[in-house]
Motif scaffolding. Structure first.
Motif, PDB file in Angstrom:
ATOM      1  N   ARG A   1       3.814  -8.699   1.479  1.00 45.99           N
ATOM      2  CA  ARG A   1       3.607  -9.831   0.584  1.00 45.99           C
ATOM      3  C   ARG A   1       2.149  -9.941   0.144  1.00 45.99           C
ATOM      4  N   GLN A   2       1.232  -9.526   1.044  1.00 46.76           N
ATOM      5  CA  GLN A   2      -0.193  -9.593   0.718  1.00 46.76           C
ATOM      6  C   GLN A   2      -0.534  -8.743  -0.510  1.00 46.76           C
ATOM      7  N   SER A   3       0.222  -7.682  -0.718  1.00 46.92           N
ATOM      8  CA  SER A   3      -0.027  -6.831  -1.890  1.00 46.92           C
ATOM      9  C   SER A   3       0.262  -7.599  -3.171  1.00 46.92           C
TER      10      SER A   3
ATOM     11  N   TRP B   1      -2.413  -8.646  -6.136  1.00 47.84           N
ATOM     12  CA  TRP B   1      -2.188  -8.312  -7.551  1.00 47.84           C
ATOM     13  C   TRP B   1      -2.347  -9.551  -8.424  1.00 47.84           C
ATOM     14  N   GLU B   2      -1.776 -10.655  -7.965  1.00 46.69           N
ATOM     15  CA  GLU B   2      -1.801 -11.873  -8.770  1.00 46.69           C
ATOM     16  C   GLU B   2      -3.180 -12.524  -8.790  1.00 46.69           C
TER      17      GLU B   2
ATOM     18  N   TYR C   1      -4.697  -3.702  -7.863  1.00 42.44           N
ATOM     19  CA  TYR C   1      -3.713  -3.479  -8.918  1.00 42.44           C
ATOM     20  C   TYR C   1      -2.613  -2.544  -8.435  1.00 42.44           C
ATOM     21  N   PRO C   2      -1.402  -2.739  -8.956  1.00 45.37           N
ATOM     22  CA  PRO C   2      -0.296  -1.879  -8.543  1.00 45.37           C
ATOM     23  C   PRO C   2      -0.449  -0.453  -9.059  1.00 45.37           C
TER      24      PRO C   2
ATOM     25  N   ASP D   1       3.794   3.788 -10.100  1.00 39.11           N
ATOM     26  CA  ASP D   1       5.167   3.671  -9.595  1.00 39.11           C
ATOM     27  C   ASP D   1       5.552   2.207  -9.395  1.00 39.11           C
ATOM     28  N   ASN D   2       4.624   1.425  -8.846  1.00 42.64           N
ATOM     29  CA  ASN D   2       4.906   0.009  -8.632  1.00 42.64           C
ATOM     30  C   ASN D   2       4.983  -0.762  -9.946  1.00 42.64           C
ATOM     31  N   LEU D   3       4.203  -0.328 -10.942  1.00 47.80           N
ATOM     32  CA  LEU D   3       4.288  -0.966 -12.255  1.00 47.80           C
ATOM     33  C   LEU D   3       5.673  -0.758 -12.873  1.00 47.80           C
TER      34      LEU D   3
END
Length: 282
Positions: free
Chosen positions: A29-31, A35-36, A41-42, A45-47
């Motif tokens: 969740r910390q990721s 990002w927010e 930044y993602p 692949d995460n984007l």
């Protein structure tokens, strides 16, 4: 920045908590939180995964909404509350000038001069650029309304803007050949120099400007300074606005790579210095 705002916006639109989204992406969740906040930044692949989970196109996620409200007054202040202090003190001297008319014409002129001087001082040295009350421009569907307010003194133009007497000129898009974007780094030494003053006093900081070149070779200058701050609508819609200009067959010359910096979420001022230094070294 655009990306962090978009992630939070569309996550909330899907009624997902940070924990919900993190579980679906199989990450901590910390990721999501970082990002927010714009701390990190993602990955690509995460984007792609975010695009699927949040049900939005990848380019919209990265660049923001391509649409913007029209007509859009770029740089026009929404309120006049910033003028309370700059106007209060000059008004006190102006009232003193009117009272003195019955007793001493000399004192009346002295008070009047002080009122003008204090107002000019506030509008020149303030953190806020009061010229925005007249030098904004309006983006319309088929053209631009640019500022041509007349006046020898800047404070007189500001007063015209405050009184709703701004003078504008309509320019159709098909009359525009080129728009040249630039951040003025002349006279500054970059982030390692003592003269580097981004986002400080309106009169000291680097200016962001655009020059409109018409097909008949006439030119007009537009102030882009309001997009200095990432929490403004000017910054939010900046990329979309210039994409719209391009769609009107207007050539965009971006000398400081402002649009590229926004797209890649770089600091536009730092990038401008980097480009200037690179050109000096080549």
């Amino acid at each position: 920045m655009i990306l962090n705002q978009q992630i939070k916006k569309f996550r909330e639109a899907q009624s997902l908590t940070q924990e919900d989204l993190a579980i679906q992406m199989n990450i901590a969740r910390q990721s999501i939180s970082k990002w927010e906040q714009g701390v990190s930044y993602p990955t690509i692949d995460n984007l792609v995964l975010l695009s699927k989970l949040l049900a939005i196109p990848l380019d919209t996620l990265i660049l923001g909404d391509v649409a913007f409200p029209m007509p859009f007054a770029f740089g026009k202040p929404q309120t006049k509350w910033r003028l309370i202090i700059p106007l209060f003190i000059p008004m006190m001297f102006l009232m003193a000038s009117l009272v003195s008319l019955t007793n001493s014409l000399l004192y009346a002129f002295v008070y009047l001069g002080i009122a003008v001087f204090v107002f000019a001082l506030f509008t020149t040295l303030s953190l806020f650029d009061y010229r925005r009350y007249h030098n904004y421009f309006v983006i319309e569907q088929f053209g631009l309304n640019v500022d041509i307010t007349q006046g020898k003194l800047s404070c007189m133009k500001i007063l015209k803007g405050l009184m709703g007497k701004r003078e504008g000129l309509y320019i159709a898009y098909d009359a525009i050949d080129t728009i040249i974007l630039k951040i003025d780094t002349h006279g500054y030494a970059g982030s390692k120099g003592l003269n580097y003053r981004p986002r400080q006093y309106a009169m000291l900081r680097e200016s962001v400007s655009a020059t409109i070149v018409l097909k008949d070779s006439k030119t007009y200058s537009l102030s882009m300074d309001p997009m200095f701050y990432i929490n403004t609508q000017e910054y939010r819609y900046f990329y979309a606005i210039f994409k719209y200009f391009s769609e009107q067959n207007i050539r965009i010359i971006d000398q400081s790579h402002i649009l590229q910096s926004i797209e890649n979420e770089y600091d536009i001022v730092e990038q401008a210095y980097y480009i200037t230094q690179r050109h000096q070294q080549s």
